[in-house]
Design a protein around this motif. Structure first.
Motif, PDB file in Angstrom:
ATOM      1  N   TYR A 211     -30.488  45.375 -83.683  1.00 16.19           N
ATOM      2  CA  TYR A 211     -30.706  46.813 -83.835  1.00 16.19           C
ATOM      3  C   TYR A 211     -31.601  47.160 -85.008  1.00 16.19           C
ATOM      4  O   TYR A 211     -32.132  48.261 -85.072  1.00 16.19           O
ATOM      5  N   GLU A 212     -31.804  46.230 -85.935  1.00 18.08           N
ATOM      6  CA  GLU A 212     -32.715  46.513 -87.047  1.00 18.08           C
ATOM      7  C   GLU A 212     -34.159  46.118 -86.748  1.00 18.08           C
ATOM      8  O   GLU A 212     -35.076  46.738 -87.268  1.00 18.08           O
ATOM      9  N   ARG A 213     -34.356  45.075 -85.919  1.00 19.94           N
ATOM     10  CA  ARG A 213     -35.710  44.571 -85.745  1.00 19.94           C
ATOM     11  C   ARG A 213     -36.096  44.294 -84.295  1.00 19.94           C
ATOM     12  O   ARG A 213     -37.071  44.837 -83.790  1.00 19.94           O
TER      13      ARG A 213
ATOM     14  N   LEU B 146     -35.044  45.030 -81.185  1.00 15.91           N
ATOM     15  CA  LEU B 146     -35.167  46.070 -80.166  1.00 15.91           C
ATOM     16  C   LEU B 146     -36.417  46.915 -80.397  1.00 15.91           C
ATOM     17  O   LEU B 146     -37.171  47.168 -79.465  1.00 15.91           O
ATOM     18  N   SER B 147     -36.652  47.318 -81.631  1.00 16.60           N
ATOM     19  CA  SER B 147     -37.833  48.149 -81.894  1.00 16.60           C
ATOM     20  C   SER B 147     -39.125  47.389 -81.636  1.00 16.60           C
ATOM     21  O   SER B 147     -40.095  47.963 -81.138  1.00 16.60           O
ATOM     22  N   GLU B 148     -39.147  46.096 -81.918  1.00 13.55           N
ATOM     23  CA  GLU B 148     -40.346  45.294 -81.646  1.00 13.55           C
ATOM     24  C   GLU B 148     -40.616  45.206 -80.141  1.00 13.55           C
ATOM     25  O   GLU B 148     -41.751  45.310 -79.704  1.00 13.55           O
TER      26      GLU B 148
ATOM     27  N   MET C  31     -39.560  47.333 -77.860  1.00 16.89           N
ATOM     28  CA  MET C  31     -39.779  48.656 -77.293  1.00 16.89           C
ATOM     29  C   MET C  31     -41.092  49.298 -77.751  1.00 16.89           C
ATOM     30  O   MET C  31     -41.555  50.248 -77.131  1.00 16.89           O
ATOM     31  N   GLU C  32     -41.681  48.791 -78.813  1.00 12.35           N
ATOM     32  CA  GLU C  32     -42.877  49.416 -79.393  1.00 12.35           C
ATOM     33  C   GLU C  32     -43.991  49.676 -78.374  1.00 12.35           C
ATOM     34  O   GLU C  32     -44.518  50.800 -78.322  1.00 12.35           O
TER      35      GLU C  32
ATOM     36  N   LEU D 284     -43.233  52.761 -76.366  1.00 14.28           N
ATOM     37  CA  LEU D 284     -43.067  54.017 -77.084  1.00 14.28           C
ATOM     38  C   LEU D 284     -44.367  54.549 -77.674  1.00 14.28           C
ATOM     39  O   LEU D 284     -44.392  55.643 -78.211  1.00 14.28           O
ATOM     40  N   ARG D 285     -45.419  53.775 -77.611  1.00 15.79           N
ATOM     41  CA  ARG D 285     -46.715  54.242 -78.109  1.00 15.79           C
ATOM     42  C   ARG D 285     -47.248  55.332 -77.193  1.00 15.79           C
ATOM     43  O   ARG D 285     -47.155  55.242 -75.975  1.00 15.79           O
TER      44      ARG D 285
END
Length: 141
Positions: A120-122, A124-126, A128-129, A132-133
């Motif tokens: 959840y810190e790294r 998932l955001s990587e 999903m990036e 989400l752009r």
């Protein structure tokens, strides 16, 4: 779910302060109930992610789901083992009376915690990036 699961910890047998002990057990049972009440939703949304995102997102969500379920079961097993033994008066008693199965479950929980925190810190955001752009012309509005 990953954050709720990461907050979940097994109950300890050492009774330092009865109020804190009861509060800890109550919060842990709240996390367990939350996760158990949302298992079907977690499975459904994870499986449905393939329609919105690529397979790399589904793979990481499946891995997170596996860690959440593993941690939940390990905590429940560990709590059951510790409940059967009853409270211990001191930290030494908790360690010396430890069942080998407790150690196995504790190690599983530690590994799940490492994964979930990183997820959840790294991770998932990587993953999903790219999804989400926004294109430059849309981001102006």
């Amino acid at each position: 779910m990953a954050v709720q699961s990461h907050k979940l910890s097994p109950n300890h047998r050492v009774d330092k302060n009865l109020e804190d002990y009861d509060d800890n057990i109550e919060s842990n049972s709240g996390y367990i109930k939350f996760i158990e009440n949302n298992i079907n939703k977690l499975i459904s949304l994870g499986e449905g992610s393939i329609f919105l995102f690529g397979p790399e997102v589904k793979i990481i969500l499946d891995e997170a789901r596996g860690n959440i379920f593993t941690k939940l079961e390990s905590v429940k097993i560990l709590n059951s083992l510790r409940e059967k033994k009853g409270p211990s008066n001191n930290f030494i008693g908790e360690i010396t009376e430890k069942d080998p199965l407790e150690t196995v479950q504790e190690k599983a929980i530690i590994e799940c915690n490492k994964f979930l925190k990183d997820f959840y810190e790294r991770k998932l955001s990587e993953k999903m990036e790219p999804y989400l752009r926004m294109t430059p012309y849309l981001s102006k509005y």
